[in-house]
Enzyme design. Structure first.
Site, short mmCIF file in Angstrom:
data_model
loop_
_atom_site.label_atom_id
_atom_site.label_comp_id
_atom_site.label_asym_id
_atom_site.label_seq_id
_atom_site.Cartn_x
_atom_site.Cartn_y
_atom_site.Cartn_z
N CYS A 24 0.84 -1.19 0.00
CA CYS A 24 0.00 0.00 0.00
C CYS A 24 0.88 1.24 0.00
CB CYS A 24 -0.95 0.07 1.18
SG CYS A 24 -2.08 -1.32 1.29
N ARG A 43 4.10 -0.20 -4.71
CA ARG A 43 3.85 -0.76 -3.38
C ARG A 43 2.59 -1.62 -3.34
NH1 ARG A 43 6.86 1.85 0.59
NH2 ARG A 43 5.44 1.05 2.15
N TRP A 50 -2.46 -2.90 -1.72
CA TRP A 50 -2.14 -4.33 -1.85
C TRP A 50 -3.04 -5.00 -0.82
CZ3 TRP A 50 -0.21 -8.42 1.11
CH2 TRP A 50 0.26 -9.53 0.38
N ASN A 73 -2.15 1.67 5.65
CA ASN A 73 -1.20 0.64 5.20
C ASN A 73 -0.89 -0.20 6.42
OD1 ASN A 73 0.90 -0.84 4.06
ND2 ASN A 73 2.40 0.76 4.49
N GLY A 74 -1.02 -1.52 6.31
CA GLY A 74 -0.70 -2.39 7.45
C GLY A 74 -1.88 -3.28 7.78
N GLU A 127 18.80 -16.61 -7.34
CA GLU A 127 18.29 -15.29 -7.71
C GLU A 127 17.74 -15.31 -9.14
OE1 GLU A 127 17.43 -12.77 -6.26
OE2 GLU A 127 17.50 -11.11 -7.66
N LYS A 175 13.83 -14.41 -10.07
CA LYS A 175 13.46 -13.38 -11.05
C LYS A 175 12.48 -13.95 -12.07
CE LYS A 175 14.43 -10.34 -9.52
NZ LYS A 175 15.23 -10.19 -8.35
N GLU A 232 8.93 -14.68 -10.48
CA GLU A 232 8.09 -13.52 -10.15
C GLU A 232 7.68 -12.73 -11.38
OE1 GLU A 232 11.65 -10.62 -8.42
OE2 GLU A 232 9.64 -10.38 -7.63
N HIS A 241 21.08 -35.70 -6.50
CA HIS A 241 20.38 -36.21 -5.31
C HIS A 241 18.87 -36.05 -5.45
CE1 HIS A 241 24.21 -36.83 -3.36
NE2 HIS A 241 24.56 -35.61 -3.75
N LYS A 270 6.07 -4.20 -3.87
CA LYS A 270 7.50 -3.95 -3.69
C LYS A 270 7.92 -4.04 -2.23
CE LYS A 270 11.51 -2.46 -5.15
NZ LYS A 270 12.30 -3.43 -5.91
O1 M6R Z 1 12.84 -4.31 0.71
P1 M6R Z 1 13.52 -5.62 0.97
O2 M6R Z 1 14.87 -5.70 0.38
O3 M6R Z 1 13.51 -5.99 2.43
O4 M6R Z 1 12.61 -6.69 0.22
C1 M6R Z 1 12.85 -8.06 0.37
C2 M6R Z 1 12.12 -8.86 -0.69
O5 M6R Z 1 10.75 -8.69 -0.57
C3 M6R Z 1 12.54 -8.46 -2.11
O6 M6R Z 1 13.92 -8.59 -2.27
C4 M6R Z 1 11.84 -9.33 -3.16
O7 M6R Z 1 12.21 -10.66 -3.03
C5 M6R Z 1 12.17 -8.81 -4.54
N1 M6R Z 1 11.11 -7.97 -5.01
C6 M6R Z 1 12.40 -9.86 -5.54
O8 M6R Z 1 12.78 -9.33 -6.77
#
Ligand code: M6R
Length: 645
Positions: free
Chosen positions: A2, A27, A96, A122-123, A514, A518, A521, A537, A640
């Site tokens: 949010c 957000r 969100w 937000n929250g 990583e 990517k 997501e 394994h 985000k």
């Molecule tokens: O703001 P942060 O670095 O704490 O966020 C952590 C994760 O939510 C963030 O890295 C998320 O995995 C990425 N959006 C992935 O690309």
């Protein structure tokens, strides 16, 4: 999760609030809404879906009744009343969803029964069920499924009570009512509210959720983060925990939840407004990938003193505290967690201190062994990730020292830490983290070097040698970025695949994780990262004719054994039908016979290699997602900044 914006000043609020929401849309983008105070009335509009839906509904209203160019903002024949575009105080929200689905009805703002008070949030208000029951017993009928709506009703009741005991009307009354309400709330919240009867004021409150103030001249702003108002002001105030803030055109007043005056921390924003714009790229993600050489250079800037010592930013720890550390925990989530996994290799190698990397969401539940000689490194781009914040607080309760790596000045995680190293990545708007990851890696390397230095394990010249290697990374990154066309072509070929596997060894293993994250997501594809040695394994059973397997190969010049082992792993998957996409160091000819697709990156020391090998994987995921027709910057179901646990 949010995005929240508030504005009070002399200019029409609607356009400013909508522009702020556009910058905060990363957000959350399940719905959006605004409430503007216009001539003793409240005008609200809210819509499910992206901000553009709301903007379409509002049409030309953002320009008010008198546009700067003199053109009529409204269709002819419409009465010349003060419209939503004319009010000079207002709030806006991009959501969100947590409680209640992403519908028009559940979109914020939520209103009091008489429609004169609007609240955005937000929250999560954890005791909302109890509060709802209480309000329903008083005859309030709820019109949404959210936890937020109860705040609008509670605020209305508090204002009525305060007026009944003769409290004078005006902005202070709104702040006093907000204080009464937040004292009753449990959970995490940033709240903003306006009251039609109290024009020219926006009140905010925060607990465990972000809120910053933008200080203008004759106008002030409130927002979840500074990107919402950087085009108007670079002077900001960071609010503390459990504070209420009242903004009017001329003033900012901060108190605690009980009315005692409180102070925020003034800071200057060094990002410029264009940093939060796409700048000609199709997606923020592409722009942020391209910004990585600069982001790495900026994060390294001024870190080495003339005496050869590494500088952190805010340090409330002594060198002795660092010397006393006998164990390190790195806590983080998602991409930040992957940067921690890379850091473990560097930190243990350089400092010889045992280092464990933990998912922040799991950390406190397994009762980790912590004491004052434990150093906890919390990594977070946003500085607001609730899982990381809660893990950090748990560590502090156990007396551990906490060092934060963060990209966002004014956020909660650095404020609650004993020391901070800021990454200077600039705003990262795309939900998928790219430049944050690379700058987090740089920060981790710097911290490893700093620890090694204060503990007397590395001399200044040894530290300087690694820093000098780091300084060469931006140019090498530029070289990688200039050679991405084959990766884009490959992405188009792989866009129809059912799954993509990623394998790596040593620091290449977190890079594989990583790369898979990517792709998941952004492209919504099945993707998994594996330690290459683990394949046999179990996971090797996933490989079928044509399955793409991305192999992150370490330098042959570093640890020969590592290199040779992964070359064997590549042969194993290829023998089972995999299409091998090999990321290797230029000049590594040993991989040529086993690579269906070969992507070379420049030579760099083994420990620093993730700074380069990650980039093709970012481009691959971005381009596959685009080829599959997805919204690259705002992937489904995500936000985000994850400010709920
Ligand atoms: O703001 P942060 O670095 O704490 O966020 C952590 C994760 O939510 C963030 O890295 C998320 O995995 C990425 N959006 C992935 O690309």
């Amino acid at each position: 999760m949010c995005g929240i914006v508030g504005y009070v000043g002399a200019r029409p609020a609607l356009g400013i609030v909508l522009d702020g929401l556009r910058r905060l849309e990363y957000r959350g983008y399940d719905s959006a809404g605004v409430a503007i105070v216009c001539d003793d009335e409240l005008r609200t509009e809210k819509r499910a879906g992206k901000l553009s839906n709301l903007e379409k509904t509002l049409g030309d209203e953002r320009f008010g009744s008198a546009r700067a160019d003199g053109a009529a903002a409204r269709p002819l024949g419409r009465p010349p009343m003060v419209g939503i575009g004319d009010g000079t105080a207002g709030i806006g929200h991009t959501r969100w969803a947590t409680h209640g689905g992403p519908t028009d009805r559940n979109a914020h703002p939520h209103l009091s029964r008489d429609g004169r008070i609007a609240v955005i949030h937000n929250g999560i208000i954890e005791n909302f069920a109890k509060l709802v029951a209480e309000l329903e017993a008083d005859g309030v009928e709820f019109v949404s499924d959210t936890d937020t709506e109860c705040v609008a009703h509670l605020l209305a009741a508090a204002l009525t009570d305060l007026r009944a005991v003769g409290e004078p009307d005006g902005p202070q009354l709104l702040a006093a009512a907000m204080r009464r309400v937040v004292q009753r709330l449990e959970g995490a919240f940033t709240l903003l509210a306006v009251d039609a009867g109290i024009p020219g004021a926006v009140v905010g409150a925060r607990r465990n959720s972000p809120l910053v103030v933008g200080r203008g001249v004759g106008e002030h702003y409130l927002a979840s983060d500074v990107s919402a108002f950087i085009e108007h002001t670079r002077d900001a105030v960071e609010l503390g925990q459990d504070q209420v803030v009242l903004i009017t055109a001329g003033d900012i007043e901060i108190t605690d939840f009980f009315g005692a005056p409180a102070l925020g921390r003034d800071f200057h924003i060094d990002w410029d407004a264009s940093a939060a714009e796409k700048g000609g790229y199709d997606y923020f993600m592409l722009k942020e990938i391209a910004e990585q050489p600069q982001a790495v250079a900026d994060t390294l800037l001024g870190r080495l003193t003339e005496a050869g010592e590494i500088m952190l930013d805010e340090v409330r720890l002594t060198d002795q505290d660092l010397r006393d550390a006998d164990k390190i925990f790195i806590i983080a989530c998602g991409t930040a967690y992957h940067s921690g996994l890379v850091a473990k290799y560097a930190i243990e190698h350089w400092t010889r201190i045992p280092c464990e990397v933990e998912l922040a969401s799991e950390f406190r539940y397994r009762d980790p062994v912590l004491d004052r000689s434990t150093l906890v490194v919390a990594i977070s781009q946003s500085g607001e990730t609730m899982d990381t914040l809660m893990a950090l607080r748990h560590a502090k309760e156990q007396k551990a020292r906490v060092l934060a790596i963060c990209n966002t000045n004014g956020s909660t995680i650095p404020r609650e830490s004993d020391a901070v190293l800021y990454t200077h990545g600039g705003p990262e708007i795309a939900v998928a983290s790219t430049k944050a990851f690379l700058t987090q890696l740089v920060a981790c390397y710097l911290i490893g070097l700093h620890l090694a230095q204060v503990r007397g394990i590395k001399y200044a010249d040894e530290v300087a040698a690694v820093v000098s290697q780091l300084h060469q990374v931006p140019d090498r990154l530029r070289q990688v970025l200039a050679e991405m066309e084959p990766v884009r072509q490959l992405a188009r070929e792989l866009a129809g695949a059912n799954q993509v596997l990623f394998i790596g060894r040593h620091v290449g293993y977190p890079v594989a994780l990583e790369g898979a994250l990517k792709l998941k997501e952004l492209a919504y594809m099945h993707a998994e990262g594996f330690a290459a040695g683990e394949l046999k394994h179990g996971p090797i059973a996933l490989i079928d004719e044509g399955t793409p397997v991305v192999c992150v190969v370490p330098s042959p010049a570093g640890r020969g054994v590592l290199h040779d082992k992964i070359v064997s792993n590549i042969q194993e998957v290829r023998a089972r039908g995999a299409r091998t996409v090999v990321i290797a160091e230029e000049g590594d000819t040993a991989v040529v016979p086993y690579a269906d697709d070969l992507i070379y990156v420049p030579r760099t020391p083994t420990l620093l290699a993730p700074l380069l090998t990650t980039v093709p994987l970012q481009v691959l995921a971005c381009e596959i997602a685009a080829a599959r027709g997805h919204d690259v910057d705002q992937p489904r179901n995500l936000a985000k900044s994850v400010t709920v646990e």
